[in-house]
Design a protein around this motif. Structure first.
Motif, PDB file in Angstrom:
ATOM      1  N   ASN A  62       8.572  14.061  32.609  1.00  0.00           N
ATOM      2  CA  ASN A  62       7.977  12.902  31.944  1.00  0.00           C
ATOM      3  C   ASN A  62       9.086  11.917  31.606  1.00  0.00           C
ATOM      4  O   ASN A  62      10.051  12.253  30.928  1.00  0.00           O
ATOM      5  CB  ASN A  62       7.225  13.329  30.680  1.00  0.00           C
ATOM      6  N   THR A  67       5.429   9.572  34.981  1.00  0.00           N
ATOM      7  CA  THR A  67       5.807  10.965  35.190  1.00  0.00           C
ATOM      8  C   THR A  67       6.197  11.158  36.648  1.00  0.00           C
ATOM      9  O   THR A  67       5.524  10.671  37.556  1.00  0.00           O
ATOM     10  CB  THR A  67       4.642  11.905  34.824  1.00  0.00           C
ATOM     11  N   PHE A  99       1.973   9.610  30.725  1.00  0.00           N
ATOM     12  CA  PHE A  99       2.372  10.983  30.403  1.00  0.00           C
ATOM     13  C   PHE A  99       1.375  11.961  31.003  1.00  0.00           C
ATOM     14  O   PHE A  99       0.166  11.738  30.954  1.00  0.00           O
ATOM     15  CB  PHE A  99       2.396  11.125  28.873  1.00  0.00           C
TER      16      PHE A  99
END
Length: 184
Positions: A62, A67, A99
């Motif tokens: 992340n 990500t 995320f």
């Protein structure tokens, strides 16, 4: 008439089983989506194309706004499912906006992504220098492996007792077990 209805029902069932999940459909419905890893690797790095690739998650990182998912490529079916019976073809990187939970996107999990190709990245796999094809993913789908075990018993015919074992209508002989793994 009955046969025609059965045939239409079977065709509908087969079509439904092989349909692509909505999250793996290309943003540009008219664009051809490349799903062959070797073709993608051999495409000019300056070409921006839609790709749909799948495989096994190797690593998730992340970053601030996105990500980075490193994926070991496996060929995919027309429904986007990675083919777990095939050997890996290489690795690639998929960047996903925002995320993702590392416990959900865990190492070893099956994934398919769809996105736009980007410039390749260089990195390492262990100590080996590696060039990763890259996609900016706008869709992804996680898969699970379902294991089904079938046990088949051979029914012994005739009525007899042998060593306390009843043969006949209520006795069973040797059994065979078959384990089938399917991507769901």
């Amino acid at each position: 008439m009955k046969r025609t209805l059965i045939l239409i029902g079977c065709l509908f069932w087969l079509t439904a089983c092989s349909s692509l999940p909505d999250d793996l459909v290309s943003e540009d419905h008219n664009a051809e989506v490349m799903d062959n890893y070797q073709q993608w690797v051999n495409t000019s790095p300056d070409s921006v194309i839609d790709v749909r690739m799948g495989g096994v998650i190797s690593k998730v990182t992340n970053l601030k706004d996105k990500t980075r998912i490193e994926i070991v490529n496996l060929p995919i079916s027309s429904s986007g499912k990675p083919d777990i019976t095939q050997e890996p073809q290489g690795r690639f990187i998929a960047y996903v906006k925002g995320f993702v939970e590392p416990m959900t996107y865990t190492k070893g999990r099956l994934i398919t992504v769809v996105g736009k190709s980007e410039q390749p990245e260089t990195g390492k796999v262990g100590e080996y220098d590696y060039t990763f094809p890259v996609t900016d993913a706008y869709g992804q789908h996680l898969w699970t492996i379902e294991t089904t075990t079938y046990v088949e018993n051979d029914l012994m015919m005739g009525g007899c007792f042998r060593g306390g074992f009843r043969c006949g209508a209520y006795g069973y002989g040797p059994s065979r077990t078959q384990v089938i793994q399917q991507v769901k």
